[in-house]
Design an enzyme around this catalytic site. Structure first.
Site, short mmCIF file in Angstrom:
data_model
loop_
_atom_site.label_atom_id
_atom_site.label_comp_id
_atom_site.label_asym_id
_atom_site.label_seq_id
_atom_site.Cartn_x
_atom_site.Cartn_y
_atom_site.Cartn_z
N ASP A 11 18.76 -29.60 5.11
CA ASP A 11 18.78 -29.19 3.59
C ASP A 11 20.31 -28.75 3.47
O ASP A 11 20.45 -27.73 3.97
CB ASP A 11 17.70 -28.10 3.24
CG ASP A 11 16.50 -28.70 3.10
OD1 ASP A 11 16.13 -30.03 2.71
OD2 ASP A 11 15.45 -27.98 3.20
N ASP A 130 8.58 -34.15 -4.94
CA ASP A 130 8.18 -32.92 -4.85
C ASP A 130 7.12 -32.27 -5.76
O ASP A 130 7.30 -32.35 -7.07
CB ASP A 130 9.58 -31.85 -5.47
CG ASP A 130 10.76 -32.22 -4.40
OD1 ASP A 130 10.57 -32.59 -2.95
OD2 ASP A 130 11.87 -32.09 -4.76
#
Lengths: 253, 203
Positions: A11, A130
């Site tokens: 990330d 998500d």
């Protein structure tokens, strides 16, 4: 036989690898190119690079960072964050990505999935979902790095994305992300039982047993994890051995 | 010292292929769609992602197709097609309608019959060479390599085989022409070994 993929995820925010809890409270975990080189040396099955600042700040993906990362590995690289148009995918591929992950833009305009799949082939397009559980057995999609509720049902969207030509679905449980309490198996089951597209489990890996669970019970084709690998809790070899020990096919390296 | 022409058909992950060829020992790799450069090249690599028709459309530009025919078929220079770059060796592609291929190997490029398995076929799977071959020997006896595709080249011409719902040709070979369905540029040590063998191959 096709093997289960173990995918360390980077990330990246402002050019650095970060890892947070439930998409917030980010801590620095190093340089993405350095991390990718380490995972290449450990024979990761793929590496995933998600620019988590892209959508929130309205900036394009950090192509330079992608370039430096791709230069350090001969491992398939998926890059996501800030992809809004077909040309953004082309730019990522030219920078060294093998696959592009689309999230916010695909939710806002699902036809983007068709356009990208037609141009680059389904195998090149990952749709990242998500999801947060909003009622028992119901999950809603959040976009913009998890900041915005979309009102869209995650399972219905997964089916639509697969029909439109997504080559893979990267399914992240926002409830579990960074908590190390295990993947959301019910969410994975709800999606893997309804699509033929490979599903990558994401969000919540804290132990090797969690990886096994995602495959055996969740039906995932690949397991993605960040913290357990970045901070050296487990090596990729240990992960491979755990999956093999549970009867899941893994690559011998 | 000659150079390798890496054909830009408009949709490939060209950077990965360039880096892998250099790491495998190539001295000079030129990404090009220029027919004159193709004719001057020692070896040709056609990487490919994207759809069959899009790849063929990319090859149709500016007499690129004619230059490839000349260099590979007439001059007999070593050719490596990767993924869709292998699939276009078919006579026809059946992805989104029917498209004529290069036809250098023949057969059809059609959807993988994955049965109960998931599609696309993405990830690491074993490729087993059907016979000895100077380049494909890098896979012997049965190496894990990286795949990302839904279509396969159907025909009798398998030089290596892989299982995913059905047994399909993961490589084809004839004379100076070689095609691999997997991605050697993304297959770590085995992939680099295969590319190194291609670079020294004298068919």
């Amino acid at each position: 036989m096709l093997t289960i993929r173990i995918i360390p995820c980077l990330d990246v925010k402002d050019g650095r690898v970060v890892k947070g809890v439930q998409f917030a409270n980010l801590v620095d975990a190093g340089d993405p190119a350095e991390q990718a080189a380490l995972y290449d040396a450990q024979c990761a099955d793929e590496v995933c690079f998600l620019d988590i600042s892209a959508s929130q700040d309205g900036r394009g993906t950090l192509l330079d960072s992608v370039r430096r990362t791709a230069d350090r590995c001969f491992t398939p690289l998926t890059v996501g964050g800030g992809v809004r148009a077909v040309e953004d995918v082309r730019a990522l591929l030219l920078a060294g990505a093998d696959k592009a992950a689309i999230n916010t833009a695909a939710v806002a305009r699902p036809a983007l999935i068709d356009e990208c799949a037609a141009r680059f082939g389904a195998q090149c397009i990952v749709v990242a979902i998500d999801a947060k559980e909003t009622a028992p057995g119901r999950w809603e999609i959040f976009t913009h790095g998890g900041a915005r509720a979309s009102g869209i049902d995650a399972v219905a969207f997964a089916i639509e994305a697969a029909e439109r030509g997504a080559g893979e679905l990267l399914v992240t449980s926002m409830d579990r992300d960074g908590t190390k309490t295990g993947y959301d198996i019910a969410l994975l089951q709800a999606i893997t039982s309804r699509v033929r597209t490979p599903v990558i489990a994401s969000g919540g890996a804290g132990t090797l047993a969690h990886l096994v669970e995602a495959v055996r019970e969740g039906g995932a084709s690949a397991v993605l994890a960040a913290s357990i690998f970045h901070f050296g809790t487990y090596t990729l070899d240990q992960a491979r051995r755990a999956l093999a020990g549970a009867g899941a096919p893994v690559r011998t390296v | 010292m000659g150079f390798i022409a890496l054909i830009d058909a408009g949709a490939g992950n060209l950077r990965s292929a360039v880096r892998a060829l250099l790491a495998a020992g190539a001295a000079d790799v030129r990404v090009t769609g220029d027919p004159a450069l193709v004719r001057a090249a020692d070896r040709i690599v056609l990487p490919g992602q994207g759809a069959f028709a899009a790849c063929m459309a990319g090859l149709a530009r500016e007499d690129l197709h004619a230059a490839l025919e000349h260099t590979v078929r007439t001059q007999g220079r070593p050719f490596l097609g990767i993924c869709v770059g292998m699939q276009v060796l078919a006579a026809r592609g059946l992805e989104h309608g029917e498209t004529a291929g290069l036809g250098w190997i023949g057969g059809d490029c059609r959807l993988l019959q994955a049965g109960a398995e998931r599609l696309p076929h993405i990830g690491w799977n074993q490729a087993t060479p059907a016979r000895a071959h100077p380049v494909l020997d890098a896979l012997a006896p049965s190496a894990f390599v990286y795949f990302a595709h839904s279509y396969v080249l159907d025909g009798e011409a398998g030089a290596a085989w892989t299982e995913h719902g059905e047994r399909f040709a993961s490589a084809v070979a004839r004379d100076n022409i070689l095609g691999v369905q997997f991605h050697p540029e993304k297959s770590q040590r085995v992939g680099l070994a295969l590319l190194a063998r291609f670079l020294s191959w004298r068919p």
